[in-house]
Design a protein around this motif. Structure first.
Motif, PDB file in Angstrom:
ATOM      1  N   SER A 137      26.195 -93.974  71.861  1.00 14.94           N
ATOM      2  CA  SER A 137      26.084 -93.392  72.917  1.00 14.94           C
ATOM      3  C   SER A 137      27.348 -93.156  73.409  1.00 14.94           C
ATOM      4  O   SER A 137      27.597 -92.061  74.178  1.00 14.94           O
ATOM      5  CB  SER A 137      25.068 -93.919  73.894  1.00 14.94           C
ATOM      6  OG  SER A 137      23.675 -93.915  73.659  1.00 14.94           O
ATOM      7  N   ALA A 138      28.101 -94.082  73.441  1.00 16.87           N
ATOM      8  CA  ALA A 138      29.344 -94.205  73.988  1.00 16.87           C
ATOM      9  C   ALA A 138      30.445 -93.073  73.566  1.00 16.87           C
ATOM     10  O   ALA A 138      30.990 -92.239  74.296  1.00 16.87           O
ATOM     11  CB  ALA A 138      30.126 -95.602  74.009  1.00 16.87           C
ATOM     12  N   TYR A 139      30.356 -93.026  72.167  1.00 20.43           N
ATOM     13  CA  TYR A 139      31.390 -92.292  71.492  1.00 20.43           C
ATOM     14  C   TYR A 139      30.898 -90.784  71.661  1.00 20.43           C
ATOM     15  O   TYR A 139      31.835 -89.925  71.477  1.00 20.43           O
ATOM     16  CB  TYR A 139      32.075 -92.849  70.104  1.00 20.43           C
ATOM     17  CG  TYR A 139      30.887 -92.817  68.937  1.00 20.43           C
ATOM     18  CD1 TYR A 139      30.318 -91.586  68.385  1.00 20.43           C
ATOM     19  CD2 TYR A 139      30.423 -94.049  68.328  1.00 20.43           C
ATOM     20  CE1 TYR A 139      29.283 -91.794  67.421  1.00 20.43           C
ATOM     21  CE2 TYR A 139      29.562 -94.119  67.616  1.00 20.43           C
ATOM     22  CZ  TYR A 139      29.021 -93.011  67.061  1.00 20.43           C
ATOM     23  OH  TYR A 139      28.176 -93.409  66.125  1.00 20.43           O
ATOM     24  N   VAL A 320      37.435 -92.989  70.222  1.00 24.46           N
ATOM     25  CA  VAL A 320      36.414 -92.919  69.202  1.00 24.46           C
ATOM     26  C   VAL A 320      36.383 -94.013  68.162  1.00 24.46           C
ATOM     27  O   VAL A 320      35.337 -94.452  67.882  1.00 24.46           O
ATOM     28  CB  VAL A 320      36.357 -91.546  68.467  1.00 24.46           C
ATOM     29  CG1 VAL A 320      35.189 -91.437  67.586  1.00 24.46           C
ATOM     30  CG2 VAL A 320      36.203 -90.304  69.354  1.00 24.46           C
ATOM     31  N   ALA A 321      37.536 -94.112  67.578  1.00 23.98           N
ATOM     32  CA  ALA A 321      37.708 -95.448  66.612  1.00 23.98           C
ATOM     33  C   ALA A 321      37.045 -96.512  67.163  1.00 23.98           C
ATOM     34  O   ALA A 321      36.668 -97.558  66.300  1.00 23.98           O
ATOM     35  CB  ALA A 321      39.164 -95.520  66.415  1.00 23.98           C
ATOM     36  N   ALA A 322      37.470 -96.918  68.465  1.00 18.64           N
ATOM     37  CA  ALA A 322      37.096 -98.371  69.143  1.00 18.64           C
ATOM     38  C   ALA A 322      35.734 -98.470  69.159  1.00 18.64           C
ATOM     39  O   ALA A 322      35.034 -99.398  68.773  1.00 18.64           O
ATOM     40  CB  ALA A 322      37.861 -98.287  70.281  1.00 18.64           C
ATOM     41  N   MET A 323      34.959 -97.228  69.579  1.00 17.43           N
ATOM     42  CA  MET A 323      33.523 -97.330  69.497  1.00 17.43           C
ATOM     43  C   MET A 323      32.796 -97.240  68.118  1.00 17.43           C
ATOM     44  O   MET A 323      31.933 -97.818  68.003  1.00 17.43           O
ATOM     45  CB  MET A 323      33.057 -96.094  70.505  1.00 17.43           C
ATOM     46  CG  MET A 323      33.665 -96.283  71.787  1.00 17.43           C
ATOM     47  SD  MET A 323      33.233 -94.611  72.685  1.00 17.43           S
ATOM     48  CE  MET A 323      34.335 -94.813  73.959  1.00 17.43           C
ATOM     49  N   MET A 324      33.439 -96.399  67.332  1.00 14.18           N
ATOM     50  CA  MET A 324      32.877 -96.500  65.966  1.00 14.18           C
ATOM     51  C   MET A 324      32.903 -97.815  65.192  1.00 14.18           C
ATOM     52  O   MET A 324      31.990 -98.044  64.309  1.00 14.18           O
ATOM     53  CB  MET A 324      33.500 -95.142  65.269  1.00 14.18           C
ATOM     54  CG  MET A 324      32.961 -93.922  65.365  1.00 14.18           C
ATOM     55  SD  MET A 324      33.618 -92.568  64.288  1.00 14.18           S
ATOM     56  CE  MET A 324      32.300 -91.376  64.511  1.00 14.18           C
ATOM     57  N   SER A 325      34.000 -98.450  65.267  1.00 15.47           N
ATOM     58  CA  SER A 325      34.341 -99.701  64.526  1.00 15.47           C
ATOM     59  C   SER A 325      33.075-100.661  65.183  1.00 15.47           C
ATOM     60  O   SER A 325      32.462-101.454  64.322  1.00 15.47           O
ATOM     61  CB  SER A 325      35.569-100.258  64.875  1.00 15.47           C
ATOM     62  OG  SER A 325      35.815-100.603  66.266  1.00 15.47           O
TER      63      SER A 325
END
Length: 506
Positions: A137-139, A320-325
């Motif tokens: 939901s965040a990204y 986006v990278a932070a949330m996807m990881s």
């Protein structure tokens, strides 16, 4: 501007899919798929550990906390870093030697108690599912801004990308994606956002001249909040399946110890940088609309107003990278727990015995794990679309995780006298007290979910769990000597066969 930023993010997302195919070529069995063959060296291990713990709350939320509270906004991320350091120095080498896949398998080895193992598996599955859903939901909110999509479309598209690359290559794909995400986050925060925002604010001297002294107070956010961060995040990191599964990827105990410690130190520095960016934004952009009620908007405002266009795109990609990881780590953790722990437990209700991840048929095991990742990926994307407030569900799962399971897990690693009956009783007591306190506070609360978000449920749950674990363990028979002998053998890093040979030689 939006077109360029969107293009940069779109290229990044395409690269994530490419990593899935790369990981597929390296995946031959369950160990490869679930824990990257337990072959990660210092560089890969440090990067993947830092990537999985530094999610949206650390990256986007950390900047927002700095905007509101000044330098003391660093404490949330500092607590996460402290948890990684504590886990790495105190427990990671032991966990790496066990050669297991899940937290529940560790409990099974230590206590030989089905009730303790089954309880922890169900709680861990709920926690990892909710963590994946909240990250998704965040990204998706960033995709809404960049591409002007409906939120459900953003969740579906973003979630599909994470599910695809996680499903195809498992932990190898996630590891490579994590390395890229780690680099992007590092460049985005340290090389781009920090210098540009400080320059816009007139440097540290400009910040001192234009904001109050309270923004330089290290405890400005409040002692209670600081304590809460350490209780929730530091203790939670010690026992989360998503974090342990990264520990299991380490090539050696030494890598697990020092690679993780390095990642923890990096996290603390990352938290300080985020707080400084927020402080600089307070000076350069003092009137951000909605910042008082939604601190997450500060990150996007800095990216779009203080940075050049292409640079802003890279910074948005960093978010986006932070949330996807975090999402991909939680997804494979949920699938691992579901298949390894929960499925055999449920099958037992129907008189069936299921063996999983035995590597007797590696191709079958990899295929089955892929199916689980895909299926649970669909579940989490659906949850993110359908449930308005998955944060409340995640908070409940997180409180049960810490209040109910922490004592039994850490107690098993530290106290030899602790036994399976004590562990099971402590889980039950901690969970009941945590949930009971939460329900009472929610009934009394003036606003919806105030009781759910309160700190008291974890505190009372931990106290009840610890007292129960000690009393019941001391009042009942110690763990069977054979179980402890096997446990000590695994902790020593030897296989069972090596232990038998050693005893024969002696």
């Amino acid at each position: 501007m939006e077109f360029i930023n969107g293009t940069i993010v779109a290229v990044y997302l395409a690269a994530m899919l490419a990593f899935g195919w790369w990981g597929k070529s390296r995946t031959k069995n369950s160990s490869d798929y679930l824990v990257a063959g337990r072959r990660l060296g210092p560089v890969l291990y440090t990067g993947t550990m830092a990537a999985v713990v530094l999610g949206g709350a650390s990256t986007v939320g950390g900047v927002g906390l700095g905007y509101k509270w000044g330098i003391s906004g660093m404490w949330l991320v500092a607590a996460i870093g402290a948890g990684v350091i504590l886990l790495s120095l105190a427990f990671a080498p032991t966990l790496q030697k066990l050669k297991v896949f899940t937290v529940s398998q560790m409990l099974s080895l230590r206590y030989s108690s089905k009730s303790a193992t089954n309880t922890s598996g169900i709680v861990m599955l709920a926690y990892t599912l909710m963590l994946c859903a909240t990250s998704t939901s965040a990204y998706a909110t960033i995709f809404v801004v960049l591409f002007d999509w409906e939120k459900w479309v953003a969740i579906a598209v973003g979630g599909a990308i994470v599910v695809v690359y996680s499903t195809i290559g498992g932990m190898w794909s996630i590891t490579l994606a994590d390395q890229v995400q780690f680099v992007i986050k590092t460049i985005g925060i340290f090389a781009l956002m920090l210098p540009f925002s400080l320059n816009a604010a007139g440097g540290m001297d400009g910040i001192r001249e234009r904001i109050g002294a309270e923004f330089f107070d290290i405890t400005g956010i409040g002692l209670q909040s600081i304590i809460t961060y350490f209780v929730v995040y530091t203790l939670g990191l010690l026992i989360g399946q998503d974090i342990w599964q990264r520990v299991f990827t380490a090539k050696t105990p030494k890598v697990a110890r020092w690679g993780g410690t390095t990642a923890g130190i990096y996290c603390i520095i990352y938290g300080i940088a985020g707080a400084l960016i927020g402080m600089a934004a307070r000076v350069a952009l003092p009137d951000i609309t909605g910042a008082d009620t939604n601190k997450d908007v500060v990150y996007a405002e800095v990216a779009t107003q203080l940075l050049p266009v292409a640079v802003g795109g890279l910074v948005m990609a960093a978010a986006v990278a932070a949330m996807m990881s975090t999402a991909s780590g939680a997804l494979i953790a949920a699938a691992t727990v579901a298949r390894t722990d929960v499925t055999p437990f449920v099958a037992g209700w129907f008189g069936r015995t299921i063996e999983v991840n035995s590597n007797e048929n590696p191709e079958h095991d990899v295929r089955a794990n892929r199916i689980w990742v895909l299926a649970l990926g669909v579940v989490t994307v659906s949850l993110a679309i359908l449930v308005d407030d998955v944060v409340a569900a995640l908070t409940i799962a997180y409180d049960i995780l810490v209040g109910g399971l922490l004592v039994a897990i850490i107690g098993g690693l530290l106290w030899k006298r602790g036994n399976g009956l004590g562990a099971t009783a402590s889980m039950a007591a901690g969970t009941l007290v945590t949930l009971g306190t939460m329900i009472v506070l929610e009934i009394q609360a003036e606003n919806k979910f105030d009781g759910v978000y309160a700190n008291e449920p974890i505190y009372f749950g931990l106290i009840a769990s610890a007292l129960t674990f000690i009393v019941v363990s001391l009042a009942s028979k110690p763990t069977d000597s054979g179980v402890l002998a096997h446990w000590n053998l695994r902790v020593s890093g030897k296989s069972q066969e090596e232990g038998v040979m050693a005893e024969t030689r002696n």
